[in-house]
Design a protein around this motif. Structure first.
Motif, PDB file in Angstrom:
ATOM      1  N   LEU A 139       5.908  47.795 -19.266  1.00  0.00           N
ATOM      2  CA  LEU A 139       6.454  47.812 -20.425  1.00  0.00           C
ATOM      3  C   LEU A 139       6.739  48.774 -20.143  1.00  0.00           C
ATOM      4  N   CYS A 140       8.169  48.857 -21.229  1.00  0.00           N
ATOM      5  CA  CYS A 140       8.814  49.476 -20.429  1.00  0.00           C
ATOM      6  C   CYS A 140       9.798  50.035 -22.754  1.00  0.00           C
ATOM      7  N   ALA A 141      10.170  51.437 -22.214  1.00  0.00           N
ATOM      8  CA  ALA A 141      11.182  50.810 -24.107  1.00  0.00           C
ATOM      9  C   ALA A 141      12.298  52.142 -23.430  1.00  0.00           C
ATOM     10  N   SER A 142      13.679  52.721 -23.985  1.00  0.00           N
ATOM     11  CA  SER A 142      14.464  53.603 -23.766  1.00  0.00           C
ATOM     12  C   SER A 142      13.634  55.356 -24.840  1.00  0.00           C
ATOM     13  N   PRO A 143      14.146  55.862 -23.875  1.00  0.00           N
ATOM     14  CA  PRO A 143      13.663  57.296 -24.422  1.00  0.00           C
ATOM     15  C   PRO A 143      13.621  57.578 -25.364  1.00  0.00           C
ATOM     16  N   ALA A 144      15.451  56.856 -26.665  1.00  0.00           N
ATOM     17  CA  ALA A 144      15.621  57.049 -27.843  1.00  0.00           C
ATOM     18  C   ALA A 144      14.124  56.151 -29.130  1.00  0.00           C
ATOM     19  N   TYR A 145      14.111  54.483 -28.148  1.00  0.00           N
ATOM     20  CA  TYR A 145      12.844  54.292 -29.016  1.00  0.00           C
ATOM     21  C   TYR A 145      11.681  55.072 -29.136  1.00  0.00           C
ATOM     22  N   VAL A 146      11.196  55.369 -28.187  1.00  0.00           N
ATOM     23  CA  VAL A 146      10.029  56.281 -27.868  1.00  0.00           C
ATOM     24  C   VAL A 146      10.225  57.597 -28.112  1.00  0.00           C
ATOM     25  N   GLY A 147      10.998  58.700 -28.834  1.00  0.00           N
ATOM     26  CA  GLY A 147      11.882  59.435 -29.655  1.00  0.00           C
ATOM     27  C   GLY A 147      11.578  59.193 -31.171  1.00  0.00           C
ATOM     28  N   ARG A 148      11.645  57.704 -31.512  1.00  0.00           N
ATOM     29  CA  ARG A 148      11.897  57.538 -33.124  1.00  0.00           C
ATOM     30  C   ARG A 148      10.382  57.004 -33.056  1.00  0.00           C
ATOM     31  N   PHE A 149       9.973  56.197 -32.676  1.00  0.00           N
ATOM     32  CA  PHE A 149       8.576  55.458 -33.204  1.00  0.00           C
ATOM     33  C   PHE A 149       7.604  55.523 -32.454  1.00  0.00           C
ATOM     34  N   ILE A 204      10.537  47.842 -27.267  1.00  0.00           N
ATOM     35  CA  ILE A 204       9.681  47.367 -26.661  1.00  0.00           C
ATOM     36  C   ILE A 204       9.549  45.471 -25.477  1.00  0.00           C
ATOM     37  N   ALA A 205       9.971  45.886 -24.386  1.00  0.00           N
ATOM     38  CA  ALA A 205      10.546  44.693 -23.382  1.00  0.00           C
ATOM     39  C   ALA A 205       8.894  44.826 -22.201  1.00  0.00           C
ATOM     40  N   MET A 206       8.955  43.705 -21.470  1.00  0.00           N
ATOM     41  CA  MET A 206       7.734  43.623 -20.732  1.00  0.00           C
ATOM     42  C   MET A 206       8.911  42.528 -19.054  1.00  0.00           C
ATOM     43  N   LEU A 207       8.868  43.477 -18.582  1.00  0.00           N
ATOM     44  CA  LEU A 207       9.669  43.125 -17.823  1.00  0.00           C
ATOM     45  C   LEU A 207       8.811  42.822 -16.200  1.00  0.00           C
ATOM     46  N   THR A 208       9.379  42.408 -15.215  1.00  0.00           N
ATOM     47  CA  THR A 208       8.636  42.721 -14.039  1.00  0.00           C
ATOM     48  C   THR A 208       9.127  44.010 -13.155  1.00  0.00           C
ATOM     49  N   TYR A 209       9.163  44.704 -12.331  1.00  0.00           N
ATOM     50  CA  TYR A 209       8.908  45.944 -11.765  1.00  0.00           C
ATOM     51  C   TYR A 209      10.655  45.453 -10.689  1.00  0.00           C
ATOM     52  N   TRP A 210      10.663  44.831 -10.730  1.00  0.00           N
ATOM     53  CA  TRP A 210      11.898  44.441  -9.943  1.00  0.00           C
ATOM     54  C   TRP A 210      12.901  44.277 -10.321  1.00  0.00           C
ATOM     55  N   ASP A 211      13.188  43.968 -11.803  1.00  0.00           N
ATOM     56  CA  ASP A 211      13.988  44.112 -12.975  1.00  0.00           C
ATOM     57  C   ASP A 211      14.447  45.471 -13.343  1.00  0.00           C
ATOM     58  N   GLU A 267      -0.474  40.744 -12.207  1.00  0.00           N
ATOM     59  CA  GLU A 267       0.695  41.350 -10.919  1.00  0.00           C
ATOM     60  C   GLU A 267       1.107  39.083 -10.835  1.00  0.00           C
ATOM     61  N   VAL A 268       2.165  39.806 -10.721  1.00  0.00           N
ATOM     62  CA  VAL A 268       2.407  39.213 -10.081  1.00  0.00           C
ATOM     63  C   VAL A 268       3.686  39.319  -8.388  1.00  0.00           C
ATOM     64  N   GLY A 269       4.213  37.942  -8.413  1.00  0.00           N
ATOM     65  CA  GLY A 269       4.401  38.030  -6.280  1.00  0.00           C
ATOM     66  C   GLY A 269       5.741  38.272  -6.672  1.00  0.00           C
ATOM     67  N   ILE A 270       6.256  37.808  -6.075  1.00  0.00           N
ATOM     68  CA  ILE A 270       8.059  37.505  -5.062  1.00  0.00           C
ATOM     69  C   ILE A 270       7.702  36.728  -3.657  1.00  0.00           C
ATOM     70  N   TRP A 271       7.755  35.680  -4.547  1.00  0.00           N
ATOM     71  CA  TRP A 271       7.334  34.505  -3.078  1.00  0.00           C
ATOM     72  C   TRP A 271       8.486  33.688  -2.571  1.00  0.00           C
ATOM     73  N   ALA A 272       8.393  33.077  -1.487  1.00  0.00           N
ATOM     74  CA  ALA A 272       9.556  32.188  -0.463  1.00  0.00           C
ATOM     75  C   ALA A 272       9.044  31.017  -0.419  1.00  0.00           C
ATOM     76  N   VAL A 273       9.280  29.980  -1.134  1.00  0.00           N
ATOM     77  CA  VAL A 273       8.981  28.773  -1.562  1.00  0.00           C
ATOM     78  C   VAL A 273       9.427  28.165  -0.662  1.00  0.00           C
ATOM     79  N   PHE A 274       9.141  27.335   0.361  1.00  0.00           N
ATOM     80  CA  PHE A 274       9.798  26.020   1.233  1.00  0.00           C
ATOM     81  C   PHE A 274       8.966  24.901   0.838  1.00  0.00           C
ATOM     82  N   PRO A 275      10.052  23.676   1.035  1.00  0.00           N
ATOM     83  CA  PRO A 275       9.970  22.258   1.298  1.00  0.00           C
ATOM     84  C   PRO A 275       9.566  20.791   2.024  1.00  0.00           C
ATOM     85  N   THR A 276       8.686  22.321   3.312  1.00  0.00           N
ATOM     86  CA  THR A 276       7.971  21.572   3.771  1.00  0.00           C
ATOM     87  C   THR A 276       7.433  22.672   4.722  1.00  0.00           C
TER      88      THR A 276
END
Length: 297
Positions: free
Chosen positions: A164-174, A232-239, A261-270
């Motif tokens: 969860l994150c927000a800009s400092p300006a938003y937090v300062g106001r709300f 406020i937005a909910m995005l993943t850490y790497w975003d 807890e979400v992961g970054i995965w490598a997915v393969f066809p076989t």
């Protein structure tokens, strides 16, 4: 069985027409049709439903497609094993990844691989949708998801929790929400098809319905709106980790739940042995994420 015909079948399944496959393979539609008929005769099964206007896989074709991919991959692995020697990686590495991670993480990784391996070629598809990697003829898909290794042929590359994150300006106001109940009094920026934000409480999933003045179809748009102070937005850490580190966004921690807890995965066809170029890509991706995670907040 002629592996060239198997590769042709895979190309037809990928592009969806005989003429497009002929252009890709540098041959004529008539020869493509003849070679496909020969492969079907050898297998004793019709692989495509064909009309003058459409082409689609038969059930037998659907069943044969992953085996075709395995045969081609085994051939490529054998060629790499005996021909690359000390000259580095070769062949075409076909990858798909989400847009944000694709731009910020995947492109630098493949750029380094190309610089170190002049015979390597990379075909990168960036999409926030889920692509059928077997049908598209891809080597690996990088996905951000909650999954167990048994769900798909996949390996976990890195952690990527929701943040969860927000800009400092938003937090300062709300101000900041302290609990999930407080979210009802805040403007929340929604990613399309994500009306509920996922958390965990006592090891169980806890979803919170949110509302706000803006919803958007891409992670880039949600993040930009968040930086602009919309809410406020909910995005993943790497975003968002770079924007948090630069002070453009402020991380918000709720007291009654934990981030999912979400992961970054490598997915393969076989499940067949991966070509050396795919293994090298996964190792390089894991190394880059590990190094970058050292500054994780």
């Amino acid at each position: 069985m002629d592996l060239a015909d198997v590769a042709l079948f895979r190309a037809i399944a990928s592009v969806g027409s005989l003429s497009a496959a002929a252009r890709r393979m540098g041959t004529s539609p008539m020869l493509v049709s003849r070679r496909l008929a020969g492969l079907e005769a050898e297998l004793g099964a019709r692989l495509f439903h064909r009309t003058t206007r459409s082409l689609s896989l038969t059930p037998e074709g659907e069943a044969f497609l992953p085996h075709a991919a395995a045969l081609i991959e085994a051939r490529d692995s054998a060629l790499n094993a005996v021909s690359s020697g000390g000259s580095g990686l070769s062949g075409v590495l076909k990858i798909t990844a989400p847009n944000v991670i694709g731009h910020s993480v995947i492109v630098p990784v493949v750029a380094a691989l190309i610089a170190d391996n002049p015979a390597l070629r990379v075909d990168l598809t960036l999409s926030d949708g889920v692509i059928d990697i077997a049908t598209a003829g891809l080597d690996v898909a990088v996905r951000v998801a909650v999954m167990k290794p048994s769900d798909l042929i996949a390996t976990r590359v890195a952690d990527n929790p929701f943040t969860l994150c927000a800009s400092p300006a938003y937090v300062g106001r709300f101000g900041e929400p302290a609990t999930t109940a407080d979210l009802a009094g805040h403007s929340c920026i929604k990613l399309h098809a994500m009306d509920n934000w996922p958390f965990t409480r006592d090891e169980e999933m806890h979803r919170v319905r949110i509302g706000g003045p803006l919803s958007a179809s891409t992670v880039d748009a949600v993040r930009a709106a968040c930086i602009a102070g919309v809410g406020i937005a909910m995005l993943t850490y790497w975003d968002v980790h770079k924007h948090i580190a630069r002070g453009e966004l402020k991380r918000i921690v709720l007291t009654d739940v934990k981030p999912l807890e979400v992961g970054i995965w490598a997915v393969f066809p076989t499940r067949t042995q991966l070509p050396a170029r795919v293994r090298a890509f996964i190792d390089a991706l894991r190394d880059r994420l590990l190094v970058a995670a050292e500054d994780r907040l």
